[in-house]
Design a protein around this motif. Structure first.
Motif, PDB file in Angstrom:
ATOM      1  N   CYS A  19      -2.343   2.673   3.357  1.00 43.39           N
ATOM      2  CA  CYS A  19      -1.664   3.549   2.406  1.00 43.39           C
ATOM      3  C   CYS A  19      -2.564   3.804   1.200  1.00 43.39           C
ATOM      4  O   CYS A  19      -3.667   3.273   1.116  1.00 43.39           O
ATOM      5  CB  CYS A  19      -0.344   2.934   1.951  1.00 43.39           C
TER       6      CYS A  19
ATOM      7  N   ALA B 212      -2.376   2.629  -1.618  1.00 43.84           N
ATOM      8  CA  ALA B 212      -2.625   1.422  -2.411  1.00 43.84           C
ATOM      9  C   ALA B 212      -3.489   0.421  -1.642  1.00 43.84           C
ATOM     10  O   ALA B 212      -3.754  -0.677  -2.123  1.00 43.84           O
ATOM     11  CB  ALA B 212      -1.299   0.773  -2.816  1.00 43.84           C
TER      12      ALA B 212
ATOM     13  N   GLY C  54      -2.816  -0.938   1.444  1.00 41.52           N
ATOM     14  CA  GLY C  54      -2.120  -1.812   2.401  1.00 41.52           C
ATOM     15  C   GLY C  54      -2.135  -1.204   3.797  1.00 41.52           C
ATOM     16  O   GLY C  54      -1.908  -0.011   3.961  1.00 41.52           O
TER      17      GLY C  54
ATOM     18  N   HIS D 198      -0.242  -0.626   6.621  1.00 40.97           N
ATOM     19  CA  HIS D 198       1.173  -0.718   7.006  1.00 40.97           C
ATOM     20  C   HIS D 198       1.389  -0.465   8.491  1.00 40.97           C
ATOM     21  O   HIS D 198       0.902   0.526   9.041  1.00 40.97           O
ATOM     22  CB  HIS D 198       1.990   0.328   6.240  1.00 40.97           C
TER      23      HIS D 198
ATOM     24  N   CYS E 272       3.309  -4.786  -0.404  1.00 47.44           N
ATOM     25  CA  CYS E 272       2.264  -3.872  -0.867  1.00 47.44           C
ATOM     26  C   CYS E 272       2.615  -3.324  -2.246  1.00 47.44           C
ATOM     27  O   CYS E 272       3.780  -3.123  -2.574  1.00 47.44           O
ATOM     28  CB  CYS E 272       2.104  -2.732   0.126  1.00 47.44           C
TER      29      CYS E 272
ATOM     30  N   CYS F  27       2.351  -0.410  -3.187  1.00 48.73           N
ATOM     31  CA  CYS F  27       2.905   0.948  -3.101  1.00 48.73           C
ATOM     32  C   CYS F  27       4.433   0.940  -3.112  1.00 48.73           C
ATOM     33  O   CYS F  27       5.051   1.980  -3.322  1.00 48.73           O
ATOM     34  CB  CYS F  27       2.404   1.658  -1.851  1.00 48.73           C
TER      35      CYS F  27
ATOM     36  N   ARG G 100       6.380   0.173  -0.503  1.00 50.73           N
ATOM     37  CA  ARG G 100       6.977   0.268   0.841  1.00 50.73           C
ATOM     38  C   ARG G 100       7.138  -1.136   1.422  1.00 50.73           C
ATOM     39  O   ARG G 100       6.278  -1.988   1.244  1.00 50.73           O
ATOM     40  CB  ARG G 100       6.091   1.110   1.772  1.00 50.73           C
TER      41      ARG G 100
HETATM   42 ZN   LIG Z   1       1.330   0.300   0.711  1.00 49.49          ZN
END
Ligand SMILES: [Zn+2]
Length: 455
Positions: A274, A276, A278, A280, A334, A336, A338
């Motif tokens: 993502c 950020a 991470g 996912h 994360c 972000c 999520r």
């Molecule tokens: Zn993330």
């Protein structure tokens, strides 16, 4: 090899024929990505139970398996219930190719895989699964503020795709505004041409093998050609191990973040980085387990074989499918926001390219394709011992014709260089790597040396 081939071969058709479904799935995924972990888990359990009940009723392989083991899909109350079932190996799929089909499946598409981390494998995919994999990729694209129809530069090397290049190109150019550069032909003259193409195309996103994109980036640096003023928003890389220095080079030269993707035509769109950073998992669609050598769940923080249950595979179920890749799961949240679970590290895909005698890196896809083309090859291993010697071990079965070996040898020479010695041996047993059984094609030329040579 992430959705790449599936989505890129089928996306244009998909968009025309199934537009509403892909759009609907993507919208739903953009909603569920913000759900809390419990709610995502409930959704997964519900979908898992539905898939298993469907399989028990309509898929001969699973009907028999569940009867034999006394497994009752209606009682599935957690994703860990999957541990009661055996895993699905490539050999299982090969031996039950027809029995794995849903009795009512229509319009299944035959697909093959056999990239760096797998034996050659043929299987079938249904429209539901394609919609979900394409939608998951589309969602990840939008994490970076770009959309799947935005101008795109693709650096790819699948002979399957390049073979259909002309036909696909017309569709692509029209629907996807996509420029395709072959990752197989990266000599200096072509690289100069590539730089001109990139400047002309002004892509919003780049997609391809990390090694190949980094190779183009280094060439731009050597030539003093600027590429960070084109408005590239992100470089999506997949299929190979992404080295930190590659990330740095690509990011610097194109002036954009690099986002790593992980998956395959067989396993689906497993995970994507993502904004950020991470990695996912596409958790709504895919249940990822990592298993240790005994088949038990790997301890937290420990590497294990990535085993996936794809929840959108009613037509041809992939339940506890062993990918052959090795990864470590993450238990962090994360930045972000999520709640989609994450993969901390993918370890099973290194040295995913061979080096031609003139120093050109050649993606492994170029070679696995040559081997896969030969009838009767059950498994194989390719090791590039040096720039002058590459060895191939083949495990062959019914339908194998020894005269194909000459073609194989020629094909390898054409890609690696005419002077290269190709040693082919048909064996009863493929020797395993010390590091594990997942590496079917590898190079003993150390990576830093390769990079240094090319710089
Ligand atoms: Zn993330």
């Amino acid at each position: 090899m992430y959705t790449s081939l599936v989505s890129r071969l089928l996306f244009p058709l998909q968009e025309q024929l199934k537009k509403h479904d892909t759009v609907r799935v993507r919208r739903k995924l953009e909603e569920t990505q913000w759900w809390d972990a419990d709610r995502i888990e409930s959704l997964r359990i519900e979908r898992l139970r539905a898939l298993l009940i469907e399989a028990a009723t309509h898929v001969p392989y699973y009907r028999q398996l569940f009867e034999k083991t006394g497994f009752d899909p209606a009682k599935v109350a957690s994703t860990s219930c999957l541990q009661q079932l055996p895993t699905l190996t490539k050999a299982d799929i090969r031996a039950n190719s027809q029995a794995l089909r849903h009795a009512g499946a229509r319009g299944l598409v035959r697909s093959t895989t056999g990239g760096s981390s797998g034996e050659p494998l043929a299987f079938f995919i249904g429209a539901e699964r394609v919609s979900h994999d394409v939608a998951a990729k589309w969602r990840a694209t939008r994490w970076f503020g770009v959309d799947i129809g935005d101008p795109e530069l693709v650096v790819w090397g699948s002979p399957i795709e390049l073979g259909a290049q002309d036909r696909l190109r017309q569709l692509r150019d029209k629907l996807m505004r996509s420029t395709l550069l072959s990752a197989f032909d990266m000599n200096d003259a072509n690289l100069d041409h590539y730089l001109r193409s990139i400047r002309r195309a002004r892509p919003r996103m780049i997609f391809g093998y990390p090694y190949s994109i980094a190779h183009i980036a280094r060439h731009a640096q050597r030539r003093g050609v600027r590429l960070n003023d084109l408005g590239v928003k992100v470089a999506f890389v997949t299929s190979e191990y992404l080295y930190p220095h590659q990330r740095d080079t690509i990011s610097t030269v194109f002036g954009c973040p690099v986002a790593n993707g992980y998956g395959g035509r067989d396993a689906g769109f497993i995970a994507h980085e993502c904004e950020a950073g991470g990695m996912h998992i596409t958790a709504e669609d895919i249940i990822v387990e990592t298993l240790d050598a005994s088949g038990a769940p790997a301890a937290p923080g420990q590497p294990g074989e990535v085993t996936v249950t794809h929840l959108a595979t009613r037509d041809y179920p992939f339940i506890r499918y062993r990918t052959g890749d090795i990864a470590v799961l993450d238990d962090q949240r994360c930045r972000c926001g999520r709640c989609l679970p994450m993969i901390r590290e993918i370890q099973g895909r290194t040295n995913d390219f061979l080096i031609a005698t003139d120093g050109t890196p050649m993606p492994c896809g170029a070679f696995t394709y040559l081997v896969r083309e030969i009838a009767g090859v059950e498994s194989f291993k390719v090791v590039q011992e040096s720039t002058t010697l590459t060895r191939i071990w083949l495990l062959v079965g019914d339908g194998f014709d020894p005269s194909a070996l000459r073609r194989l040898e020629k094909g390898f020479r054409r890609r690696l260089g005419e002077g290269v010695q190709i040693g082919i041996e048909c064996v009863d047993h493929i020797p395993a790597e010390k590091s594990g059984k997942f590496r079917y094609i590898s190079s003993r030329i150390p990576v830093p040396a390769v990079v240094a040579t090319k710089d």
